[in-house]
Design a protein around this motif. Structure first.
Motif, PDB file in Angstrom:
ATOM      1  N   ALA A 241       0.842  -1.195   0.000  1.00 31.00           N
ATOM      2  CA  ALA A 241       0.000   0.000   0.000  1.00 31.00           C
ATOM      3  C   ALA A 241       0.879   1.247   0.000  1.00 31.00           C
ATOM      4  N   GLY A 242       1.900   1.226   0.876  1.00 31.93           N
ATOM      5  CA  GLY A 242       2.845   2.354   0.952  1.00 31.93           C
ATOM      6  C   GLY A 242       3.552   2.552  -0.373  1.00 31.93           C
ATOM      7  N   ALA A 243       3.953   1.417  -0.983  1.00 29.67           N
ATOM      8  CA  ALA A 243       4.700   1.490  -2.231  1.00 29.67           C
ATOM      9  C   ALA A 243       3.845   2.112  -3.334  1.00 29.67           C
ATOM     10  N   LEU A 244       2.549   1.790  -3.327  1.00 26.35           N
ATOM     11  CA  LEU A 244       1.645   2.354  -4.338  1.00 26.35           C
ATOM     12  C   LEU A 244       1.569   3.869  -4.208  1.00 26.35           C
ATOM     13  N   VAL A 245       1.404   4.332  -2.935  1.00 27.20           N
ATOM     14  CA  VAL A 245       1.305   5.781  -2.689  1.00 27.20           C
ATOM     15  C   VAL A 245       2.591   6.455  -3.136  1.00 27.20           C
ATOM     16  N   LEU A 246       3.739   5.902  -2.697  1.00 26.86           N
ATOM     17  CA  LEU A 246       5.019   6.518  -3.037  1.00 26.86           C
ATOM     18  C   LEU A 246       5.293   6.446  -4.541  1.00 26.86           C
ATOM     19  N   GLY A 247       4.862   5.331  -5.150  1.00 28.73           N
ATOM     20  CA  GLY A 247       5.053   5.168  -6.593  1.00 28.73           C
ATOM     21  C   GLY A 247       4.332   6.270  -7.347  1.00 28.73           C
ATOM     22  N   ILE A 248       3.099   6.528  -6.922  1.00 23.13           N
ATOM     23  CA  ILE A 248       2.303   7.580  -7.580  1.00 23.13           C
ATOM     24  C   ILE A 248       2.981   8.939  -7.377  1.00 23.13           C
ATOM     25  N   GLN A 249       3.441   9.162  -6.118  1.00 23.35           N
ATOM     26  CA  GLN A 249       4.089  10.446  -5.813  1.00 23.35           C
ATOM     27  C   GLN A 249       5.367  10.617  -6.659  1.00 23.35           C
ATOM     28  N   THR A 250       6.168   9.528  -6.746  1.00 21.97           N
ATOM     29  CA  THR A 250       7.416   9.603  -7.508  1.00 21.97           C
ATOM     30  C   THR A 250       7.134   9.914  -8.978  1.00 21.97           C
ATOM     31  N   LEU A 251       6.153   9.232  -9.512  1.00 21.58           N
ATOM     32  CA  LEU A 251       5.802   9.470 -10.925  1.00 21.58           C
ATOM     33  C   LEU A 251       5.350  10.911 -11.147  1.00 21.58           C
ATOM     34  N   TYR A 252       4.545  11.365 -10.182  1.00 25.52           N
ATOM     35  CA  TYR A 252       4.022  12.738 -10.270  1.00 25.52           C
ATOM     36  C   TYR A 252       5.179  13.739 -10.285  1.00 25.52           C
ATOM     37  N   MET A 253       6.158  13.504  -9.337  1.00 22.11           N
ATOM     38  CA  MET A 253       7.296  14.423  -9.238  1.00 22.11           C
ATOM     39  C   MET A 253       8.138  14.373 -10.505  1.00 22.11           C
ATOM     40  N   LEU A 255       7.104  13.661 -13.506  1.00 28.41           N
ATOM     41  CA  LEU A 255       6.381  14.346 -14.572  1.00 28.41           C
ATOM     42  C   LEU A 255       6.451  15.855 -14.404  1.00 28.41           C
ATOM     43  N   MET A 256       6.490  16.318 -13.145  1.00 29.53           N
ATOM     44  CA  MET A 256       6.527  17.757 -12.890  1.00 29.53           C
ATOM     45  C   MET A 256       7.963  18.306 -12.963  1.00 29.53           C
ATOM     46  N   GLY A 257       8.947  17.388 -13.094  1.00 32.08           N
ATOM     47  CA  GLY A 257      10.336  17.823 -13.196  1.00 32.08           C
ATOM     48  C   GLY A 257      10.991  18.171 -11.873  1.00 32.08           C
ATOM     49  N   ILE A 258      10.468  17.660 -10.775  1.00 35.97           N
ATOM     50  CA  ILE A 258      11.082  17.928  -9.446  1.00 35.97           C
ATOM     51  C   ILE A 258      11.472  16.613  -8.784  1.00 35.97           C
ATOM     52  N   ALA A 259      12.054  15.701  -9.535  1.00 38.13           N
ATOM     53  CA  ALA A 259      12.260  14.326  -9.065  1.00 38.13           C
ATOM     54  C   ALA A 259      13.388  14.166  -8.051  1.00 38.13           C
ATOM     55  N   LEU A 260      14.335  15.106  -7.960  1.00 34.10           N
ATOM     56  CA  LEU A 260      15.499  14.909  -7.080  1.00 34.10           C
ATOM     57  C   LEU A 260      15.166  14.848  -5.587  1.00 34.10           C
ATOM     58  N   ASN A 261      14.040  15.411  -5.230  1.00 34.69           N
ATOM     59  CA  ASN A 261      13.666  15.527  -3.822  1.00 34.69           C
ATOM     60  C   ASN A 261      13.542  14.217  -3.052  1.00 34.69           C
ATOM     61  N   GLY A 262      13.358  13.122  -3.744  1.00 37.23           N
ATOM     62  CA  GLY A 262      13.004  11.860  -3.068  1.00 37.23           C
ATOM     63  C   GLY A 262      14.144  11.094  -2.418  1.00 37.23           C
ATOM     64  N   PHE A 263      15.340  11.680  -2.332  1.00 42.75           N
ATOM     65  CA  PHE A 263      16.493  10.925  -1.846  1.00 42.75           C
ATOM     66  C   PHE A 263      16.307  10.368  -0.425  1.00 42.75           C
ATOM     67  N   THR A 264      15.845  11.192   0.507  1.00 40.28           N
ATOM     68  CA  THR A 264      15.630  10.757   1.897  1.00 40.28           C
ATOM     69  C   THR A 264      14.640   9.609   1.938  1.00 40.28           C
ATOM     70  N   THR A 265      13.583   9.762   1.142  1.00 36.92           N
ATOM     71  CA  THR A 265      12.562   8.706   1.127  1.00 36.92           C
ATOM     72  C   THR A 265      13.175   7.380   0.689  1.00 36.92           C
ATOM     73  N   VAL A 266      14.051   7.433  -0.325  1.00 35.04           N
ATOM     74  CA  VAL A 266      14.655   6.191  -0.820  1.00 35.04           C
ATOM     75  C   VAL A 266      15.468   5.518   0.285  1.00 35.04           C
TER      76      VAL A 266
END
Ligand code: UDP
Ligand code: MG
Length: 334
Positions: A241-253, A255-266
Motif C-alpha cells: 500500500a505504501g509502495a503504491l502511494v510513493l510510486g504515484i508520488q514519484t511518478l508525479y514528481m 512528470l513535474m520535473g522535481i524528481a530529485l527531492n526523493g532521496f531521503t525517502t529512498v
C-alpha cells in the motif's frame, strides 16, 4: 472413600545444598494428607553431588524414586521424564527450591479429590524476588502468548496437580520441543487456579538466565501460534500500500520535473524494507528450525540411571490401579 496414590514430580538441577531438607519439608506436607505417595526426582544432569544426595534420600525414605538424565536437557525435558514415569491417580509437579509452597498441597488434593477438579494450577500472585527485567519480560511474554494461543496463561507456573486422565492426555502429545505450561492448558479438562506467592529460593541461584528465558519464550510462542508467520503477510500488504502511494508520488514528481527531492525517502524505504525482510526471514527460519527439530525425532531425554522406590509392595498395588507408563523406565529412549 477410594484409596488414592499421588506421584510428586520434581526436576532437580545442581541443588545439592538444599535438596535433602527441601524434600523432607515436602514429604511432611504430603504425609499430612494421609494419602500414599511417591516423590519422583528427576536429576537433570547435575554436575554437583545432587545424585549422591538423591541416593542418600532414597535410602532414608522408601517413597523416593529418582531418574538421572544423561546430561542437562533442561527443565522441560526433566518434566517430560517425570510425567512419563509417573504412577498413581494424580500427579503434582513442583520445583525443588520450595518456591512452590508445599503447604498448598493439601488444598490442591482437596480440590481434586472432593470437588472433582482435574487440573489445579498454581498461579503466581506475587513473583517473589525476581529482577525487574524478568518480571516485565514474564508479564509481556504471557500477555502475548495468551493473546496468540487463545489460552489464558497469565502468571502461569509449573506448580500443578494433574489428574491421571490429564497426564495420559499429555502423554499423547508427541512433540519434541515441549512447553509444559502451554501443553497442560491445551489439553483442557475441568480446571481451577489457586494463587500463591512465590517464596524466596531457599538456597543457590535460579538456573534460568535471561537468554534461556528468551529461548523458552520463542519456543513457546512458535509451538502455540502460527500468527508470527501471518504478520509477515500483513506487513507485505502494508508495504505494498505504501509502495503504491510513493510510486504515484514519484511518478508525479518525475512528470513535474522535481524528481530529485526523493532521496531521503529512498534511504528510509531501503532501511525499513530491508529490516522487515530480515525479520521476516528470521521468523520463517525459527519455524523451519522447529520443524527440523521435530522431524529428527530424537528422544526428548535419555535416562542414564534410576533409583527405584523400595516399596515393591506399594508399586505392585499401584500397578493394579492402572497408571503405568507405556514402557518400563529402562527403555525411555523412544
Ligand atoms: N531445573 C532443571 N533443569 C534446569 C534448570 C532448572 O531441572 O536446566 C530445575 C531446578 O532444579 C528447580 C526448577 O527446575 O527445581 C526451577 O528452577 P529455578 O529455581 O532455577 O528457576 P526459577 O525458579 O528461577 O524459575
Ligand atoms: Mg526457583
Amino acid at each position: 472413600m477410594e484409596r488414592s496414590f499421588i506421584t510428586v514430580v520434581i526436576p532437580v538441577y545442581n541443588e545439592e545444598i538444599q535438596i535433602c531438607e527441601n524434600i523432607n519439608v515436602i514429604r511432611k506436607c504430603l504425609a499430612e494428607t494421609g494419602m500414599e505417595f511417591m516423590i519422583l526426582l528427576v536429576d537433570d544432569g547435575s554436575t554437583d553431588d545432587t545424585w549422591l544426595k538423591l541416593k542418600m534420600l532414597s535410602k532414608e525414605a522408601s517413597c523416593i524414586k529418582a531418574l538421572r538424565l544423561s546430561r542437562n536437557f533442561g527443565k522441560e525435558a526433566a518434566l517430560c521424564a517425570g510425567l512419563e514415569a509417573a504412577e498413581g491417580d494424580c500427579c503434582i509437579i513442583m520445583d525443588a527450591d520450595l518456591q512452590h509452597p508445599p503447604t498448598l498441597i493439601p488444598e490442591m488434593i482437596r480440590l481434586w479429590r472432593d470437588e472433582g477438579y482435574e487440573v489445579i494450577e498454581g498461579v503466581k500472585a506475587l513473583r517473589g524476588n525476581e529482577s525487574m527485567i524478568k518480571k516485565v519480560g514474564a508479564n509481556s511474554f504471557y500477555k502475548i502468548l495468551s493473546k496468540l494461543s487463545g489460552f489464558n496463561m497469565q502468571q502461569a507456573s509449573d506448580f500443578k496437580l494433574l489428574d491421571k486422565k490429564v497426564v495420559l492426555a499429555w502423554r499423547s502429545m508427541h512433540e519434541r520441543g515441549t512447553f509444559f505450561r502451554g501443553m497442560s492448558a491445551w489439553v483442557g479438562y475441568n480446571r481451577i487456579s489457586i494463587p500463591f506467592n512465590v517464596g524466596i529460593r531457599t538456597n543457590g541461584v535460579s538456573k534460568w538466565s535471561v537468554f534461556n528465558l528468551c529461548t523458552l519464550a520463542v519456543k513457546a510462542i512458535t509451538s502455540f501460534s502460527s500468527f508470527p508467520l501471518y504478520i509477515i503477510t500483513f506487513m507485505g500488504v502494508f508495504f505494498l500500500a505504501g509502495a503504491l502511494v510513493l510510486g504515484i508520488q514519484t511518478l508525479y514528481m518525475k512528470l513535474m520535473g522535481i524528481a530529485l527531492n526523493g532521496f531521503t525517502t529512498v534511504i528510509l524505504l531501503l532501511l525499513i524494507i530491508g529490516s522487515c525482510l530480515m525479520i521476516s526471514l528470521g521468523v520463517i527460519g525459527t519455524y523451519i528450525a522447529r520443524i527440523y527439530e521435530e522431524v529428527k525425532c530424537r528422544p526428548r531425554y535419555i535416562v542414564a540411571d534410576e533409583i527405584k522406590s523400595n516399596k515393591d509392595c506399594l508399586l505392585s498395588e499401584v500397578e493394579s490401579i492402572g497408571f503405568r507408563p507405556k514402557e518400563k523406565a529402562s527403555s525411555h529412549i523412544e
